[in-house]
Motif scaffolding. Structure first.
Motif, PDB file in Angstrom:
ATOM      1  N   SER A  65      62.536 -22.252 -23.443  1.00 30.87           N
ATOM      2  CA  SER A  65      61.871 -22.287 -22.139  1.00 30.87           C
ATOM      3  C   SER A  65      61.460 -23.709 -21.735  1.00 30.87           C
ATOM      4  N   SER A  66      60.969 -24.495 -22.700  1.00 26.43           N
ATOM      5  CA  SER A  66      60.552 -25.864 -22.387  1.00 26.43           C
ATOM      6  C   SER A  66      61.738 -26.695 -21.913  1.00 26.43           C
ATOM      7  N   HIS A  67      62.849 -26.557 -22.632  1.00 25.91           N
ATOM      8  CA  HIS A  67      64.044 -27.303 -22.240  1.00 25.91           C
ATOM      9  C   HIS A  67      64.541 -26.843 -20.875  1.00 25.91           C
ATOM     10  N   ALA A  68      64.464 -25.537 -20.617  1.00 20.28           N
ATOM     11  CA  ALA A  68      64.898 -25.007 -19.323  1.00 20.28           C
ATOM     12  C   ALA A  68      64.078 -25.611 -18.187  1.00 20.28           C
ATOM     13  N   GLY A  93      52.309 -39.684 -23.640  1.00 20.02           N
ATOM     14  CA  GLY A  93      52.868 -38.349 -23.866  1.00 20.02           C
ATOM     15  C   GLY A  93      54.107 -38.382 -24.735  1.00 20.02           C
ATOM     16  N   ASN A  94      54.991 -39.334 -24.475  1.00 23.93           N
ATOM     17  CA  ASN A  94      56.222 -39.424 -25.257  1.00 23.93           C
ATOM     18  C   ASN A  94      55.971 -39.943 -26.671  1.00 23.93           C
ATOM     19  N   VAL A  95      55.025 -40.869 -26.805  1.00 22.93           N
ATOM     20  CA  VAL A  95      54.655 -41.342 -28.151  1.00 22.93           C
ATOM     21  C   VAL A  95      54.032 -40.199 -28.949  1.00 22.93           C
ATOM     22  N   LEU A  96      53.264 -39.344 -28.287  1.00 18.73           N
ATOM     23  CA  LEU A  96      52.680 -38.174 -28.949  1.00 18.73           C
ATOM     24  C   LEU A  96      53.775 -37.266 -29.500  1.00 18.73           C
ATOM     25  N   ILE A  97      54.808 -37.006 -28.690  1.00 23.90           N
ATOM     26  CA  ILE A  97      55.926 -36.184 -29.146  1.00 23.90           C
ATOM     27  C   ILE A  97      56.589 -36.820 -30.361  1.00 23.90           C
ATOM     28  N   LEU A  98      56.869 -38.106 -30.288  1.00 21.44           N
ATOM     29  CA  LEU A  98      57.525 -38.815 -31.395  1.00 21.44           C
ATOM     30  C   LEU A  98      56.671 -38.759 -32.659  1.00 21.44           C
ATOM     31  N   THR A  99      55.369 -38.961 -32.498  1.00 21.12           N
ATOM     32  CA  THR A  99      54.456 -38.942 -33.645  1.00 21.12           C
ATOM     33  C   THR A  99      54.423 -37.572 -34.305  1.00 21.12           C
ATOM     34  N   LEU A 100      54.329 -36.519 -33.496  1.00 23.22           N
ATOM     35  CA  LEU A 100      54.296 -35.160 -34.026  1.00 23.22           C
ATOM     36  C   LEU A 100      55.572 -34.825 -34.800  1.00 23.22           C
ATOM     37  N   VAL A 101      56.709 -35.161 -34.220  1.00 21.16           N
ATOM     38  CA  VAL A 101      57.993 -34.814 -34.849  1.00 21.16           C
ATOM     39  C   VAL A 101      58.185 -35.578 -36.147  1.00 21.16           C
ATOM     40  N   PHE A 102      57.890 -36.867 -36.141  1.00 23.51           N
ATOM     41  CA  PHE A 102      58.095 -37.672 -37.353  1.00 23.51           C
ATOM     42  C   PHE A 102      57.095 -37.352 -38.455  1.00 23.51           C
ATOM     43  N   SER A 103      55.917 -36.859 -38.071  1.00 27.27           N
ATOM     44  CA  SER A 103      54.864 -36.645 -39.075  1.00 27.27           C
ATOM     45  C   SER A 103      54.816 -35.238 -39.644  1.00 27.27           C
ATOM     46  N   ASP A 104      55.549 -34.298 -39.043  1.00 28.08           N
ATOM     47  CA  ASP A 104      55.473 -32.903 -39.502  1.00 28.08           C
ATOM     48  C   ASP A 104      56.852 -32.372 -39.866  1.00 28.08           C
ATOM     49  N   GLN A 105      57.002 -31.943 -41.091  1.00 30.67           N
ATOM     50  CA  GLN A 105      58.275 -31.448 -41.614  1.00 30.67           C
ATOM     51  C   GLN A 105      58.782 -30.230 -40.845  1.00 30.67           C
ATOM     52  N   ARG A 106      57.872 -29.448 -40.291  1.00 29.59           N
ATOM     53  CA  ARG A 106      58.253 -28.236 -39.570  1.00 29.59           C
ATOM     54  C   ARG A 106      59.021 -28.534 -38.276  1.00 29.59           C
ATOM     55  N   LEU A 107      58.923 -29.760 -37.814  1.00 28.45           N
ATOM     56  CA  LEU A 107      59.618 -30.152 -36.583  1.00 28.45           C
ATOM     57  C   LEU A 107      60.896 -30.948 -36.872  1.00 28.45           C
ATOM     58  N   HIS A 108      61.296 -30.972 -38.146  1.00 23.23           N
ATOM     59  CA  HIS A 108      62.521 -31.693 -38.509  1.00 23.23           C
ATOM     60  C   HIS A 108      63.728 -30.768 -38.363  1.00 23.23           C
ATOM     61  N   ASN A 133      55.731 -25.357 -25.285  1.00 28.32           N
ATOM     62  CA  ASN A 133      56.352 -25.083 -26.577  1.00 28.32           C
ATOM     63  C   ASN A 133      55.286 -24.613 -27.566  1.00 28.32           C
ATOM     64  N   GLU A 134      55.377 -23.342 -27.948  1.00 32.93           N
ATOM     65  CA  GLU A 134      54.343 -22.736 -28.795  1.00 32.93           C
ATOM     66  C   GLU A 134      54.231 -23.432 -30.148  1.00 32.93           C
ATOM     67  N   LYS A 135      55.358 -23.805 -30.720  1.00 33.48           N
ATOM     68  CA  LYS A 135      55.356 -24.447 -32.036  1.00 33.48           C
ATOM     69  C   LYS A 135      54.686 -25.808 -31.974  1.00 33.48           C
ATOM     70  N   VAL A 136      55.020 -26.572 -30.957  1.00 34.16           N
ATOM     71  CA  VAL A 136      54.424 -27.899 -30.790  1.00 34.16           C
ATOM     72  C   VAL A 136      52.928 -27.765 -30.518  1.00 34.16           C
ATOM     73  N   LYS A 137      52.546 -26.811 -29.685  1.00 33.67           N
ATOM     74  CA  LYS A 137      51.121 -26.598 -29.383  1.00 33.67           C
ATOM     75  C   LYS A 137      50.345 -26.238 -30.637  1.00 33.67           C
ATOM     76  N   ALA A 138      50.916 -25.360 -31.467  1.00 30.74           N
ATOM     77  CA  ALA A 138      50.239 -24.924 -32.691  1.00 30.74           C
ATOM     78  C   ALA A 138      50.043 -26.098 -33.652  1.00 30.74           C
ATOM     79  N   ILE A 139      51.062 -26.920 -33.817  1.00 30.80           N
ATOM     80  CA  ILE A 139      50.975 -28.070 -34.726  1.00 30.80           C
ATOM     81  C   ILE A 139      49.996 -29.102 -34.188  1.00 30.80           C
ATOM     82  N   LEU A 140      50.001 -29.312 -32.873  1.00 33.73           N
ATOM     83  CA  LEU A 140      49.075 -30.263 -32.265  1.00 33.73           C
ATOM     84  C   LEU A 140      47.631 -29.814 -32.451  1.00 33.73           C
ATOM     85  N   LYS A 141      47.373 -28.528 -32.217  1.00 35.70           N
ATOM     86  CA  LYS A 141      46.019 -27.995 -32.415  1.00 35.70           C
ATOM     87  C   LYS A 141      45.595 -28.116 -33.870  1.00 35.70           C
ATOM     88  N   GLU A 142      46.534 -27.856 -34.772  1.00 35.99           N
ATOM     89  CA  GLU A 142      46.249 -27.944 -36.205  1.00 35.99           C
ATOM     90  C   GLU A 142      45.870 -29.364 -36.611  1.00 35.99           C
TER      91      GLU A 142
END
Length: 321
Positions: free
Chosen positions: A251-254, A51-66, A303-312
């Protein structure tokens, strides 16, 4: 008792007492069947890392999460991987024959790493709360305040704060002589270690309680102050849709904050007489393994943004095939 006799050959004389050179972790039996307990910890460990590697991979690979929020999220993911890795491998080893022993230096290293990462985790949650406060309460100034250098400085503050806040306490613990080899835990936590010392550790115990309380309360104060201002700002928004969109950004952070502080509260709750057995170990299991397991999935599922990018990305891979 066989363990105790077996550990005597790894002991040295200290004054009139025998100072041990290795400890025996008594562990935690989750189920009567050891294989089931072993498999459960393996599953938790694997899913936490994945799960944590997935988060790291998504953030590093997508400019929208920078952005600062996801920069801090990456640091939280790295912390979670390291945090569970301080306890899970040794716990798994403990389920194997002869895997319960750990050298004194190894035990002290594990204890220090656990303490350091735990403190850093709470300080990071406070920083992430401050980031959400600036983003929601001062959106026009957000990019100017939370620029790249500022984010790096905050991470340095997190690690420096964690290191120096426990430095003196850790040095005192590392200098202790130990005369008892049995540790009633599945990892080398501070309190069981203090109980095994040849000398009185009352002053060190008081210092540990004070240090932990100051760190926890400081982090909690920053987090609560940030969210009180966030809630006040959200309530000023006229439309329900606007309030929902604004709150969804934090909300996710909360949820992660609630999980972290909520699990810590159990440490200070005294169980009833019938629940005393293994209570501290079960609470530790919650904070060391369950919280790191849930954190990445909270961010991916809420997190809607993360979900959208993951689905994409998943859709792109399927279509690519």
């Amino acid at each position: 008792m066989n363990y105790l006799h077996g550990s005597n050959k790894h002991a040295i004389e200290w004054g009139n007492a025998t100072q041990v050179t290795e400890f025996i972790l008594l562990g935690l039996s989750l189920f009567p069947n050891v294989s089931v307990s072993f498999l459960l910890i393996v599953v938790i460990y694997v899913f936490t890392a994945a799960g944590n590697v997935l988060i790291l991979t998504l953030v590093f690979s997508d400019q929208r999460l920078h952005s600062p929020m996801y920069f801090f999220l990456c640091n939280l993911s790295i912390l979670d991987i390291c945090f569970i890795s301080t306890t899970a491998p040794k716990m798994l080893h403990g389920y194997l024959k002869g895997g319960k022993t750990i050298s004194v230096p190894g035990c002290l290293t594990q204890s220090y790493s656990f303490f350091l990462l735990g403190v850093a985790n709470f300080l990071l949650l406070a920083v992430m709360s401050f980031d959400r406060y600036i983003a929601i309460c001062y959106p026009l100034h957000y990019s100017g305040i939370m620029h790249q250098k500022q984010c790096i400085k905050l991470i340095v503050v997190v690690w420096a704060g964690a290191f120096f806040s426990i430095l003196d306490l850790s040095i005192k613990i590392m200098r202790l002589p130990f005369c008892s080899s049995l540790v009633n835990h599945f990892f080398c936590d501070v309190i069981p270690l203090l109980r095994n010392s040849c000398i009185s550790t009352a002053d060190i115990h008081v210092q540990e309680v004070i240090t932990s309380s100051i760190i926890l309360l400081t982090s909690l104060f920053v987090t609560l102050a940030s969210y009180l201002n966030i809630v006040r700002t959200i309530l000023k928004i006229q439309s329900a849709e606007g309030r929902y969109k604004t709150f969804s950004t934090c909300s996710s952070h909360a949820f992660v904050v609630s999980l972290a502080y909520g699990s810590s509260i159990f440490t200070y709750i005294k169980p009833s007489q019938g629940q005393v057995k293994d209570y501290n170990k079960k609470v530790s299991l919650l904070t060391t393994m369950i919280v790191p397991l849930l954190n990445p999935y909270i961010y991916t599922l809420r997190n809607e943004k993360v979900k959208a990018i993951l689905k994409e990305k998943l859709k792109g891979k399927i279509c690519g095939k």
